[in-house]
Write a protein that holds these residues in place. Structure first.
Motif, PDB file in Angstrom:
ATOM      1  N   PHE A  37       0.829  -1.204   0.000  1.00 27.32           N
ATOM      2  CA  PHE A  37       0.000   0.000   0.000  1.00 27.32           C
ATOM      3  C   PHE A  37       0.864   1.254   0.000  1.00 27.32           C
ATOM      4  O   PHE A  37       0.590   2.216  -0.739  1.00 27.32           O
ATOM      5  N   CYS A  38       1.927   1.272   0.811  1.00 24.90           N
ATOM      6  CA  CYS A  38       2.825   2.429   0.849  1.00 24.90           C
ATOM      7  C   CYS A  38       3.502   2.649  -0.509  1.00 24.90           C
ATOM      8  O   CYS A  38       3.703   3.798  -0.940  1.00 24.90           O
ATOM      9  N   GLN A  39       3.863   1.558  -1.180  1.00 24.83           N
ATOM     10  CA  GLN A  39       4.527   1.666  -2.470  1.00 24.83           C
ATOM     11  C   GLN A  39       3.597   2.183  -3.563  1.00 24.83           C
ATOM     12  O   GLN A  39       3.996   2.995  -4.411  1.00 24.83           O
ATOM     13  N   GLN A  40       2.339   1.743  -3.542  1.00 24.92           N
ATOM     14  CA  GLN A  40       1.424   2.072  -4.632  1.00 24.92           C
ATOM     15  C   GLN A  40       0.691   3.387  -4.413  1.00 24.92           C
ATOM     16  O   GLN A  40       0.600   4.222  -5.313  1.00 24.92           O
ATOM     17  N   ASP A 142      -3.212  -4.134  -6.406  1.00 25.86           N
ATOM     18  CA  ASP A 142      -4.306  -3.188  -6.216  1.00 25.86           C
ATOM     19  C   ASP A 142      -4.213  -2.589  -4.812  1.00 25.86           C
ATOM     20  O   ASP A 142      -4.189  -3.316  -3.817  1.00 25.86           O
ATOM     21  N   ALA A 143      -4.209  -1.264  -4.738  1.00 26.97           N
ATOM     22  CA  ALA A 143      -4.041  -0.578  -3.452  1.00 26.97           C
ATOM     23  C   ALA A 143      -5.250  -0.764  -2.549  1.00 26.97           C
ATOM     24  O   ALA A 143      -5.111  -0.810  -1.320  1.00 26.97           O
ATOM     25  N   ASN A 245     -13.957  -5.406  -4.263  1.00 28.35           N
ATOM     26  CA  ASN A 245     -13.108  -6.141  -5.198  1.00 28.35           C
ATOM     27  C   ASN A 245     -13.380  -7.630  -5.044  1.00 28.35           C
ATOM     28  O   ASN A 245     -13.206  -8.188  -3.949  1.00 28.35           O
ATOM     29  N   THR A 246     -13.818  -8.274  -6.117  1.00 32.25           N
ATOM     30  CA  THR A 246     -14.141  -9.698  -6.098  1.00 32.25           C
ATOM     31  C   THR A 246     -13.189 -10.456  -7.008  1.00 32.25           C
ATOM     32  O   THR A 246     -13.021 -10.086  -8.179  1.00 32.25           O
ATOM     33  N   TYR A 247     -12.573 -11.495  -6.471  1.00 32.07           N
ATOM     34  CA  TYR A 247     -11.636 -12.336  -7.224  1.00 32.07           C
ATOM     35  C   TYR A 247     -12.179 -13.765  -7.239  1.00 32.07           C
ATOM     36  O   TYR A 247     -12.473 -14.328  -6.187  1.00 32.07           O
ATOM     37  N   ILE A 248     -12.302 -14.330  -8.430  1.00 32.59           N
ATOM     38  CA  ILE A 248     -12.898 -15.665  -8.568  1.00 32.59           C
ATOM     39  C   ILE A 248     -11.991 -16.537  -9.424  1.00 32.59           C
ATOM     40  O   ILE A 248     -11.459 -16.085 -10.453  1.00 32.59           O
TER      41      ILE A 248
END
Length: 447
Positions: A37-40, A142-143, A245-248
């Motif tokens: 998160f800090c990087q993005q 993804d942040a 955010n949904t990942y399938i």
């Protein structure tokens, strides 16, 4: 840094507290997610997948968080029933971002099926949670996913073992409840093993007239020849912001049906990443949104065909009134070697006023030659000839517009396999177009 700094400071100050009220795999990924998160930082609108929603603005408000997991004074079973007539469900509640375990359904689940707090499952069932949690929701990509991973303390686990069939629909009511403006970070893990079947109905509601910001990350694994139906119904209010955010991931011969319905909201941003990893997998993504005032709905989808002989169908529809804005960006990626792929994507939109705005971007990216793929989108207004025809038969202009808009949205509703839910949605869609907040049967909040 802009909006990110408050979350960086928060994590550094409260890391021990966050971990103390969570456990297991959830805690083991926090520091890595924090570094990512800090990087993005939050994505800017220059990034392709976020060009239609200003994420810096979304996360700018300084809201409270319940990191100490204080009890919320609410009994959801008494105050917030969301009944669908004639639909038999097993009912569970998530209050803000915590699994409500004071009272659980009396219905018996098939042997081995687990519906529980994700925090408790991470401690008691690491053999189930550890192999899946955080494996397809990548924090370096993804942040928002990184932010959720570093802050989420609880959520929901749905585990259906090999061959188990859950006949009763699992209904999960997500309730936002607070006396102050609040941020909630919810996590959902769904594991449907080989040959198993389950249907999930998620209903989002806001119980108080407060500003809410909720992030949600869903990871769903659909095993070989398994079947998963997901229905997501959003009925909140204008002060609510939802980022999901949904990942399938699908294996060979599996079937997935994902249905998203936004009936009332403030700002909504839904992302779906679906990877088809086994031959013969099939998926359907259906979505509709009804927006007015200054409401905003942004759906961003990716269907990744990694192997041959998979089928995907996608249909999204919007009706925008007032100064509402809508966005749809759908991408179908057919990888090299994914022969015999069949894919169809459609996005159709109605703008009821000159002030309403719709942004649409259907995309096909094909690296195989033996495929059947199509995509298309339309943005327009109600058909003048149809309106004239109906007015000639004594129907008022207002009623004619309502009938045409309802018929337009109902084409998506008709794709849903749960007949009682389909009938209920026909009723709610009609109420929504008539300017009424969609009232759930038996819900004291809406009376």
């Amino acid at each position: 840094m802009g909006s990110e700094q408050q979350y960086i400071d928060l994590y550094r100050q409260c890391r021990e507290m966050i971990c103390r009220h969570s456990g297991g795999r959830l805690n083991s990924l926090r520091d890595e997610a924090f570094n990512h998160f800090c990087q993005q930082g939050f994505p800017s609108r220059k990034m392709e997948r976020y060009k239609y929603t200003d994420m810096q603005k979304v996360f700018e408000p300084d809201l409270g968080l319940n990191l100490q997991r204080l009890d919320i004074p609410v009994n959801p079973y008494e105050a917030f029933r969301c009944d669908v007539p004639n639909l038999s469900t097993s009912l569970y509640f998530i209050v803000n971002d915590a699994f409500y375990d004071k009272v659980l359904p009396k219905s018996t689940l098939p042997e081995g099926v687990i519906i529980s707090s994700l925090r408790q499952a991470a401690i008691q069932h690491p053999d189930i949670v550890d192999p899946y949690y955080g494996t397809i929701a990548k924090t370096d990509d993804d942040a928002v996913t990184a932010l959720n991973t570093m802050l989420a303390q609880d959520g929901l686990l749905v585990y259906v073992p090999k061959g188990a069939v859950v006949d009763r629909t699992i209904q999960v009511i997500n309730i936002l409840r607070s006396d102050v403006d609040l941020m909630a970070n919810r996590r959902v893990l769904v594991v449907v093993e080989e040959g198993a079947e389950v249907k999930l109905l998620f209903c989002d509601h806001a119980a108080d007239d407060r500003r809410f910001l909720s992030t949600e990350v869903v990871e769903a694994f659909v095993g070989r020849n398994a079947s998963l139906d997901i229905y997501c119904l959003e009925e909140t209010h204008n002060k609510n912001t939802r980022v999901s955010n949904t990942y399938i991931e699908q294996q060979a011969g599996s079937q997935l049906r994902h249905n998203s319905i936004s009936l009332h909201n403030g700002v909504t941003r839904n992302r779906i990443d679906l990877a088809m990893k086994g031959e013969g997998a099939e998926c359907q993504l259906n979505g509709c949104a009804i927006s007015d005032k200054q409401q905003h709905v942004d759906n961003n989808t990716l269907i990744d065909h990694l192997v041959p002989r998979c089928t995907s169908n996608e249909r999204y529809k919007y009706v925008l009134d007032g100064q509402a804005t809508g966005a749809f960006a759908g991408r179908v990626l057919v990888r090299h070697g994914a022969q015999k792929t069949e894919s169809a994507m459609t996005n159709q939109n109605l703008c009821a006023t000159k002030e309403a705005r719709m942004f649409t971007q259907p995309m096909l990216e094909i690296y195989a030659d033996d495929v059947k793929c199509s995509h298309g989108s339309t943005v327009g207004q109600l058909n003048d000839a149809a309106l004239f025809y109906m007015r000639q038969r004594g129907i008022s202009l207002k009623e004619a517009k309502l009938l045409l808009q309802t018929a337009f949205i109902n084409e998506v509703v008709e794709q849903m396999r749960l007949t009682p839910l389909r009938d209920r949605l026909h009723y709610l869609v009609d109420k929504r177009f008539r300017g009424e907040l969609s009232k759930c049967e038996g819900c004291k909040l809406c009376r």
